[in-house]
Design a protein around this motif. Structure first.
Motif: not given
Length: 565
Positions: A539-541, A376-378, A480-481
């Motif tokens: 996973l919209e985070s 996912g994104q940092d 994880v976004e």
């Protein structure tokens, strides 16, 4: 292939054998040192009949080689009793680890010679025949083409050999052939001598009468697995001197060809391009995409087009073991507005953690492996999500595997090697904080892998995951976004908080500047590796609470389906 061996040929005399063998051995020793210095790995597999002399041929070979650059792996017989215990539960597994793991784990680095005393073919056959209590060797031989698991096992072995070849290894497979009469004589002789009886397995004695059925199987399997990149060499196991000469001649020939053959111009061009990519690894582009010149943008497009071309060129060789659905996830569909109120989060978190705790106990009893993978994104919240999952598990039941930069020994192996050697055993949970997808994300964007390596990696990853699922693992892949604004807010909050400054590095800021390249790599990853057996889950985070509960629910639902479905 077996019928080409003539057992009636006169044995080679000692006088004929020694000068030829000594000359071959001298040459082989020199070539082994050259291969070691140039990083060319050699994998040598010995298969064949029980009593054919595999151990003796390996011992004769090892006597002359440099032990520092040589390793031997002895494959143990498939444990049928353990398999029966593990298979008692519905959709249980047949072993504590996937079939191919022991062979990956034993693999030496490029530059070394790895010898397998029996290997993946024997293990696959034993699983196919003895792993099913209702299957006899005769039934299997007669219905070989109709046994569903055959294709799965052969695909696994082919993928292993092809990946080694693509990564710079030479793969040589020897099959030692003997007659039924010779096998019976040798096995009975070994079993009757107290000094050697330990060398003969009871199963080998019990199945001597199955020689004809096994012969049928070998006659089907050997041609099917006689690949250009990993050919079979069938040897007369009744004449040890003749077999030793065949082994030495083959190894000298393949090493000499790899080290001294005229280079292929296309291969030279590919190597030069890979070297150029490697030389640029340390260069860090700190420019925002908006400031790129047209020339720089063209270079980025050219690299991605090269990856696409390489992937398309590999398409005809793609395994039929996996299908990438057309409705794969995409970041375009991510909903950044999903939220969970604090009170609702506390209730849902406790409920799902309690549920996971109970399911994990049942999963352990039924020996079902669970593999959770997070990319996912940092600053997207991977660590916090993992922490809430681990909090619900027995500390003895899970392992968290981080993915730091590969070590020097890891770089001397195929990129998947360090993951094959870090798997949870049946009944346990493996949690991966970043993963094997680094090859098609950071290594692609930063130039640490060539276009060809990236293109091959998609299929290699799919094959790896197919093996995990075929073994019996539940594999869940989470992306994880968060959106750009939320990421900036979290970056700035970390930078301003002394207790969290360690979480933000220069690398994070550089990665943020390269967001367009990373996003393109992520979309390609979804498109090429979101398979029917291992789909990607976003996973919209933007709200960490929402993402944590969503992950727990998905994990619990998957366990419920496997354990109770």
């Amino acid at each position: 292939m077996l019928d080409k061996i003539d057992f009636d040929v006169a044995p080679i005399t000692k006088e004929e054998y020694k000068p030829v063998h000594d000359e071959l051995v001298k040459r082989l020793v020199v070539l082994q040192q050259e291969a070691n210095s140039k990083g060319i790995g050699l994998v040598v597999l010995f298969e064949g009949w029980d009593g054919a002399g595999k151990g003796g041929r390996i011992s004769d070979l090892l006597y002359n080689l440099d032990a520092r650059a040589t390793g031997v792996h002895v494959t143990e017989s498939f444990d049928t009793e353990t398999a029966k215990r593990l298979r008692k539960s519905k959709r249980g597994v047949s072993s504590y680890f996937p079939m191919m793991q022991q062979f990956w784990s034993a693999l030496g680095p490029r530059g070394n010679m790895t010898i397998y005393d029996r290997g993946w073919y024997r293990d696959a056959l034993q699983r196919l025949v003895y792993g099913d209590p209702d299957r006899t060797i005769k039934d299997f031989a007669d219905n070989f083409d109709d046994v569903a698991d055959v294709r799965s096992y052969l695909d696994s072995t082919r993928a292993f050999e092809r990946q080694l070849f693509d990564d710079g290894y030479i793969v040589v497979k020897f099959f030692l052939h003997i007659s039924k009469r010779t096998q019976r004589k040798r096995l009975k002789g070994l079993a009757s001598d107290p000094q050697t009886s330990w060398r003969v397995e009871k199963r080998s004695l019990d199945t001597m009468e199955d020689y004809d059925e096994k012969y049928k199987l070998y006659e089907k399997i050997l041609p099917l697995t006689n690949y250009d990149f990993a050919p079979w060499v069938v040897l007369n196991g009744e004449d040890r001197r003749r077999a030793n000469l065949g082994i030495a001649r083959t190894l000298v020939a393949v090493l000499d060809d790899a080290l001294h053959a005229a280079p292929d111009p296309e291969a030279v061009a590919a190597a030069a391009k890979a070297a150029a990519n490697s030389a640029g690894r340390a260069e860090k582009d700190e420019k925002d995409e908006r400031s790129r010149t047209p020339e720089e943008q063209a270079k980025v497009r050219e690299k991605n087009e090269a990856i696409a071309r390489a992937q398309a060129a590999a398409a005809p060789e793609r395994s039929e073991r996996f299908v990438v659905p057309s409705d794969h996830p995409t970041l375009t569909g991510a909903d950044y507005h999903l939220r969970l109120a604090p009170d609702a989060y506390k209730r849902a978190l406790k409920k799902e953690q309690d549920r996971l705790f109970n399911l994990e106990m049942e999963m352990y009893v039924k020996r079902v492996p669970l593999i959770l993978m997070y990319e996912g994104q940092d600053a997207a919240g991977k660590g916090g999500n993992i922490k809430r999952v681990a909090q619900a598990l027995d500390a003895r039941a899970y392992t968290i595997f981080p993915s730091p930069a590969p070590t020097k020994p890891e770089l001397m192996h195929p990129f998947l090697w360090r993951y094959w050697t870090r798997l949870p055993k049946a009944g346990h949970v493996g949690i991966y904080d970043r993963s094997w997808y680094g090859r098609v994300l950071v290594e692609r964007v930063e130039g640490f892998a060539s276009s060809g390596e990236v293109a091959r990696a998609y299929d290699e990853i799919n094959e790896f995951e197919r093996d995990l699922v075929d073994w019996g693992a539940i594999l869940l892949k989470f992306w994880v976004e968060i959106d750009r604004e939320e990421q900036m807010r979290r970056f700035e909050a970390r930078a301003a908080d002394p207790s969290k400054q360690w979480k933000i590095t220069d690398e994070d800021w550089r990665n943020r500047d390269k967001y367009p390249q990373y996003r393109e790599a992520v979309e390609d990853m979804f498109r090429l590796t979101s398979t029917d057996f291992a789909p990607w889950i976003i996973l919209e985070s933007n709200d960490k609470h929402y993402a944590r509960v969503k992950a727990l629910r998905i994990i619990n639902d998957a366990l419920e389906k496997r354990l109770h479905g």
